[in-house]
Design an enzyme around this catalytic site. Sequence first.
Site, PDB file in Angstrom:
ATOM      1  N   GLU A   3       0.880  -1.179   0.000  1.00  0.00           N
ATOM      2  CA  GLU A   3       0.000   0.000   0.000  1.00  0.00           C
ATOM      3  C   GLU A   3       0.909   1.219   0.000  1.00  0.00           C
ATOM      4  OE1 GLU A   3      -3.103  -0.127  -0.316  1.00  0.00           O
ATOM      5  OE2 GLU A   3      -3.766  -2.054   0.430  1.00  0.00           O
TER       6      GLU A   3
ATOM      7  N   CYS B  63      -2.314   9.063   2.488  1.00  0.00           N
ATOM      8  CA  CYS B  63      -2.079   8.559   1.130  1.00  0.00           C
ATOM      9  C   CYS B  63      -3.286   8.838   0.246  1.00  0.00           C
ATOM     10  CB  CYS B  63      -1.789   7.069   1.173  1.00  0.00           C
ATOM     11  SG  CYS B  63      -3.049   6.132   2.039  1.00  0.00           S
TER      12      CYS B  63
HETATM   13  P1  NAP Z   1       8.332   5.068   4.711  1.00  0.00           P
HETATM   14  O1  NAP Z   1       9.508   5.876   4.940  1.00  0.00           O
HETATM   15  O2  NAP Z   1       8.298   4.148   3.559  1.00  0.00           O
HETATM   16  O3  NAP Z   1       8.061   4.263   6.075  1.00  0.00           O
HETATM   17  C1  NAP Z   1       7.052   3.283   6.181  1.00  0.00           C
HETATM   18  C2  NAP Z   1       7.610   2.076   6.917  1.00  0.00           C
HETATM   19  O4  NAP Z   1       8.578   1.427   6.089  1.00  0.00           O
HETATM   20  C3  NAP Z   1       8.327   2.423   8.202  1.00  0.00           C
HETATM   21  O5  NAP Z   1       8.111   1.405   9.143  1.00  0.00           O
HETATM   22  C4  NAP Z   1       9.785   2.463   7.782  1.00  0.00           C
HETATM   23  O6  NAP Z   1      10.677   2.243   8.851  1.00  0.00           O
HETATM   24  C5  NAP Z   1       9.823   1.326   6.801  1.00  0.00           C
HETATM   25  N1  NAP Z   1      10.877   1.413   5.794  1.00  0.00           N
HETATM   26  C6  NAP Z   1      11.420   2.522   5.242  1.00  0.00           C
HETATM   27  N2  NAP Z   1      12.351   2.176   4.338  1.00  0.00           N
HETATM   28  C7  NAP Z   1      12.399   0.832   4.315  1.00  0.00           C
HETATM   29  C8  NAP Z   1      13.169  -0.115   3.581  1.00  0.00           C
HETATM   30  N3  NAP Z   1      14.069   0.261   2.685  1.00  0.00           N
HETATM   31  N4  NAP Z   1      12.970  -1.429   3.829  1.00  0.00           N
HETATM   32  C9  NAP Z   1      12.061  -1.826   4.714  1.00  0.00           C
HETATM   33  N5  NAP Z   1      11.303  -0.983   5.450  1.00  0.00           N
HETATM   34  C10 NAP Z   1      11.459   0.333   5.237  1.00  0.00           C
HETATM   35  O7  NAP Z   1       7.010   5.922   4.541  1.00  0.00           O
HETATM   36  P2  NAP Z   1       6.651   7.297   5.276  1.00  0.00           P
HETATM   37  O8  NAP Z   1       7.371   8.399   4.618  1.00  0.00           O
HETATM   38  O9  NAP Z   1       6.802   7.124   6.719  1.00  0.00           O
HETATM   39  O10 NAP Z   1       5.078   7.344   4.939  1.00  0.00           O
HETATM   40  C11 NAP Z   1       4.559   8.125   3.939  1.00  0.00           C
HETATM   41  C12 NAP Z   1       4.333   7.346   2.663  1.00  0.00           C
HETATM   42  O11 NAP Z   1       3.472   6.237   2.900  1.00  0.00           O
HETATM   43  C13 NAP Z   1       3.613   8.211   1.652  1.00  0.00           C
HETATM   44  O12 NAP Z   1       4.091   7.956   0.372  1.00  0.00           O
HETATM   45  C14 NAP Z   1       2.173   7.740   1.770  1.00  0.00           C
HETATM   46  O13 NAP Z   1       1.379   8.032   0.660  1.00  0.00           O
HETATM   47  C15 NAP Z   1       2.359   6.278   2.017  1.00  0.00           C
HETATM   48  N6  NAP Z   1       1.160   5.702   2.635  1.00  0.00           N
HETATM   49  C16 NAP Z   1       0.391   4.842   1.904  1.00  0.00           C
HETATM   50  C17 NAP Z   1      -0.770   4.323   2.449  1.00  0.00           C
HETATM   51  C18 NAP Z   1      -1.662   3.374   1.683  1.00  0.00           C
HETATM   52  O14 NAP Z   1      -2.505   2.740   2.286  1.00  0.00           O
HETATM   53  N7  NAP Z   1      -1.534   3.236   0.372  1.00  0.00           N
HETATM   54  C19 NAP Z   1      -1.132   4.686   3.740  1.00  0.00           C
HETATM   55  C20 NAP Z   1      -0.321   5.567   4.446  1.00  0.00           C
HETATM   56  C21 NAP Z   1       0.837   6.063   3.879  1.00  0.00           C
HETATM   57  P3  NAP Z   1      11.506   3.474   9.514  1.00  0.00           P
HETATM   58  O15 NAP Z   1      10.497   4.388  10.115  1.00  0.00           O
HETATM   59  O16 NAP Z   1      12.359   2.794  10.511  1.00  0.00           O
HETATM   60  O17 NAP Z   1      12.268   4.113   8.385  1.00  0.00           O
END
Ligand code: NAP
Length: 475
Positions: free
Chosen positions: A249, A283
């Site tokens: 997602e 999102c």
């Molecule tokens: P993010 O940096 O991708 O973090 C999300 C999760 O992934 C965190 O637990 C993070 O851990 C982990 N993570 C980050 N890099 C990783 C990697 N290389 N390998 C494995 N795990 C990893 O996302 P964000 O910036 O916090 O959230 C915003 C994004 O999420 C936006 O693009 C938003 O649109 C999207 N989102 C999508 C939905 C949906 O349902 N489609 C819902 C909400 C948000 P750490 O915190 O330890 O880095």
Amino acid sequence: MVVRVLPPSSSWTSPFGQTVVMAYISTNPTTGDVVATFENHTESEVEARVALAAKTFLTYRTTSFEDRAMWMRTAAEIFEGELPNIAQVLTEEMGKTFNAARGEVMKCAMTMRYYAEHAEEMLKEEAIASAASRSGVRYDPLGVVLAVMPWNFPLWQVVRFAAPALMAGNVGLLKHASNVPRAALLLEDAFRRAGFPDGCFTNLFLPASRVAALIGDDRVAAVTLTGSEAAGQSVAAAAGHSLKKCVLELGGSDPFIVADSADLDRAVPMAVTGRVQNNGQSCIAAKRFLVVESRYEEFLARFSAEMDALVVGDPMDPATGVGPLVSAQQRDEIAEQVADAIAKGAVVHAGGTVVDGPGFFYRPTVLTKVDASMRAGCEELFGPVAVVEQVRDLDHAIEVANATPWGLGASVWANDQLEQERAIAGIEAGMVFVNAIVASTPELPFGGIKRSGYGRELSSVGIREFCNAKTVFVQ
Ligand code: NAP
């Protein structure tokens, strides 16, 4: 308890003289103060937790729907009974308004009750006529599912995975975002107190750099990630490498289409809500407002005025419409995207500035004349910033709506049934909502296409993502 609350700092010297870098830091975005810090779990702590999850699955998978439903309803009661305290943690940890935090807690409880009631029906064996005396498909749990989750809806994102998955007989490992450790602990504690056997739902304080190795662990059956595209690529690569089921997602830049037949009295206030919900960090927030010529001037004037009138401030204050961004980094990112657009010719109709003082506030902003040469024209805007664009007609709106790499949701405002049908059929997205903003609800599938990810959460479609659809053939 293996997790210790430590004095706020970015590193800590252990009693054995080692410097421990702390990855889980809870910062109040309203003040910028660090509230709590937690060290990562060590390798042996992770090993013990994964081993317990795998062992628990062997017996949990045989528990009855009745028992699982009883535990799930008790978890809902805990959320409802402790609502203000839980909501306050969310507001303090990531800045959403207290009203929004209360809504998130209640939605989690409602969803737990929904799956407690409906999971058995959703997963019952389906008979399919064939040459056999009995044939069809049954849905067995897959095993240990790793959930990598974001901070923006720190409870809801997790519960919308966990409620169906646990009811299906899976067990969950949570790797939550490193800025919402209190929410992670709260979830683990609530499921444990609700009566779920130890190992059914386990929190891991794990840096992102250790996720790929965990996906490769033989005891982990599948993985789900809600988060950014970069994280999605990394998780999908690891899942692909070990040939494991994966649901993603990811982000989006959802269109909000105003057609000729739209009712602006309904559309304008929902456009504001759709953009600034969760302080703009959702999102499925409406991010691009595509308005047909005949309605453009009126929509832009009314929408800009309402965005400008929003109260920005303390998220605990009931009068506040928009609280802080989650972090200084997130606030600076949105400020840079807007500054880049203005420098290249975009026009500001509301906001466009950082709010001075402590905390990570940004004013609700409306931009026009944004094009693809600008960051705001080609990147996701994860803050209270709207781009409004005039389009010739509905067909042009659909064309512009589809001209992005993403396909999460779309909101269409039209009273004419033919316009509604054209939009529903023409828009390339996982979800199309007409005369409503895009939202998740336990009864309906949630998810996107293109770079917004794949797979679905919620509903009978979502609960089956982490099931083995086992064909049964009895001669
Ligand atoms: P993010 O940096 O991708 O973090 C999300 C999760 O992934 C965190 O637990 C993070 O851990 C982990 N993570 C980050 N890099 C990783 C990697 N290389 N390998 C494995 N795990 C990893 O996302 P964000 O910036 O916090 O959230 C915003 C994004 O999420 C936006 O693009 C938003 O649109 C999207 N989102 C999508 C939905 C949906 O349902 N489609 C819902 C909400 C948000 P750490 O915190 O330890 O880095």
